[in-house]
Enzyme design. Structure first.
Site, PDB file in Angstrom:
ATOM      1  CG  HIS A   1       4.074 -57.105 -96.243  1.00  0.00           C
ATOM      2  ND1 HIS A   1       5.405 -57.380 -95.790  1.00  0.00           N
ATOM      3  CD2 HIS A   1       4.256 -57.255 -97.641  1.00  0.00           C
ATOM      4  CE1 HIS A   1       6.101 -57.597 -96.692  1.00  0.00           C
ATOM      5  NE2 HIS A   1       5.625 -57.420 -97.808  1.00  0.00           N
TER       6      HIS A   1
ATOM      7  CE1 TYR B   1       0.656 -60.641 -90.670  1.00  0.00           C
ATOM      8  CE2 TYR B   1      -0.866 -60.638 -92.511  1.00  0.00           C
ATOM      9  CZ  TYR B   1       0.087 -60.146 -91.975  1.00  0.00           C
ATOM     10  OH  TYR B   1       0.658 -59.149 -92.424  1.00  0.00           O
TER      11      TYR B   1
ATOM     12  NE  ARG C   1       3.757 -55.897 -91.095  1.00  0.00           N
ATOM     13  CZ  ARG C   1       3.419 -57.298 -91.406  1.00  0.00           C
ATOM     14  NH1 ARG C   1       4.248 -57.984 -91.756  1.00  0.00           N
ATOM     15  NH2 ARG C   1       2.326 -57.780 -91.149  1.00  0.00           N
TER      16      ARG C   1
END
Length: 386
Positions: A277, A286, A273
């Site tokens: 998100h 993260y 990705r």
């Protein structure tokens, strides 16, 4: 005193049946140790050049669609958009391997797959815009609603596929889910039922590295997600999710297997990705930029373009033509999304129950009174009704 020292303990020690053998030989169900690839290998020579060119055009359009939808969130035209940038090969292949009468069961990130299957780009964004219902008729398009709860679309896909098989209909269901969805109970239930019933369904896991901020290593200790298939008695396939030709081939084989009555397959596509998100997420909390940069070198659009140009199937003019077509799509999407939708407030009550309950009738009457009062005010001024 230990258990072994208890009187009669030996009688409780389980012994296998004299001629016990596995119900199913697990070896053919296990995935390859490395993700399957086509681009850059000898296998690409067997792929139809027309298919490669179509995959390229769809990938370019999909990349532009993701960029435009992301921009619409920043302009306030979409409430949220989960981008699939970097995962376009998975999205496009999932749409292209299905026949018109088959069913696609997407997750919330699979808007692009729905569009590639033929859904109006604006209708595909209706739910994410915050408008009512799904935004499209699932039966008309054979696309289930974009599923926001994790993995709940998987049992639905199994149920539809099993029902189609019982009726004798030639239907395959392809259910898409992220790596985070494989940690849900619905994943287990769907795969177990599908394998027992030999339902014509394909489970397609897009392993993009993170379930929001949780890396895969903190979700499972399995060698791969595809290895989970053997526990249910179905084949597991592992594929390079950024290799559009490989994903198309593996999914085609799985769909063909399901159509022949040979049961379900679990396919794991290893991808990444590239963006956060959703627009509400800060991915820098993260993951590090160097990780993202490393995956950019394995970009699905770039991989396919390099293969096509090296084989003499695509030149600069062809690349530019694909980009221009994508820009026209983006411009039309932008113009239509910038127009305020004309909503009918009373439609809120239309599709809740086949027959309205007394509470719904009461609520509908109250809303109707408010709308009538507002209209009367607009037409006759503040003195209306006095």
């Amino acid at each position: 005193m230990t258990v072994q020292e208890l009187p009669g303990a030996a009688a409780y020690r389980p012994t296998p049946p004299p001629a016990w053998k596995p119900i199913t030989d697990p070896a053919p169900l296990l995935p390859d140790p490395e993700p399957y690839r086509v681009l850059g290998t000898d296998a690409v020579a067997d792929v139809d050049p027309e298919l490669l060119l179509r995959l390229h055009a769809e990938l370019v359009r999909g990349r532009r669609y993701n960029a435009q939808a992301t921009a619409l969130t920043k302009q306030g035209r979409l409430a949220v958009y989960p981008s699939s940038t970097g995962q376009e090969a998975c999205e496009i292949a999932a749409a292209l391997v299905l026949e018109e009468h088959d069913w696609l069961f997407p997750s919330y990130r699979d808007t692009l797959a729905a569009v590639a299957r033929g859904l109006d780009p604006v209708e595909a964004l209706t739910l994410l815009r915050g408008d009512r219902h799904t935004g499209y008729d699932p039966r008309e398009h054979r696309i289930a609603p974009l599923c926001t709860p994790l993995a709940t679309q998987l049992p639905h896909a199994v149920g539809l596929a099993h029902a189609a098989r019982l009726k004798g209909d030639d239907v395959v269901a392809l259910a898409m889910v992220g790596d985070g969805g494989t940690s849900e109970g619905d994943f287990h239930e769907a795969l177990n039922f599908a394998a027992v019933w030999k339902a014509p369904v394909v489970f397609f896991v897009q392993n993009n590295g993170f379930a929001i901020s949780v890396p895969l290593a903190k979700q499972t200790a399995a060698p791969s997600l595809a290895h989970k298939a053997v526990g249910y008695g179905m084949p597991g396939r592992l594929v390079d999710g950024n290799d559009a030709a490989a994903v198309h081939q593996v999914l085609s084989e799985a769909v063909g297997r399901a159509r022949r009555g040979e049961g379900p397959t679990l396919v794991e596509a290893v991808t990444y990705r590239m963006e956060a998100h959703t627009n509400a997420d800060d991915a820098t909390r993260y993951r590090v930029d160097s990780e993202v940069e490393a995956w950019k070198a394995h970009d699905p659009v770039r991989l396919l373009e390099r293969e096509l140009t090296e084989r003499g199937l695509l030149d600069d003019a062809g690349i530019e033509q694909a980009k221009e077509a994508a820009e026209r799509m983006a411009a039309a999407l932008r113009d239509r999304m910038n127009a305020d939708p004309e909503l009918a407030p009373m439609d809120l009550f239309t599709h809740v129950y086949a027959e309205q309950t007394s509470q719904l009738r009461e609520q509908a009457a109250a809303l109707r009174a408010e709308l009538d009062a507002e209209q009367d005010h607009d037409e006759h001024g503040p003195e209306a009704g006095r």
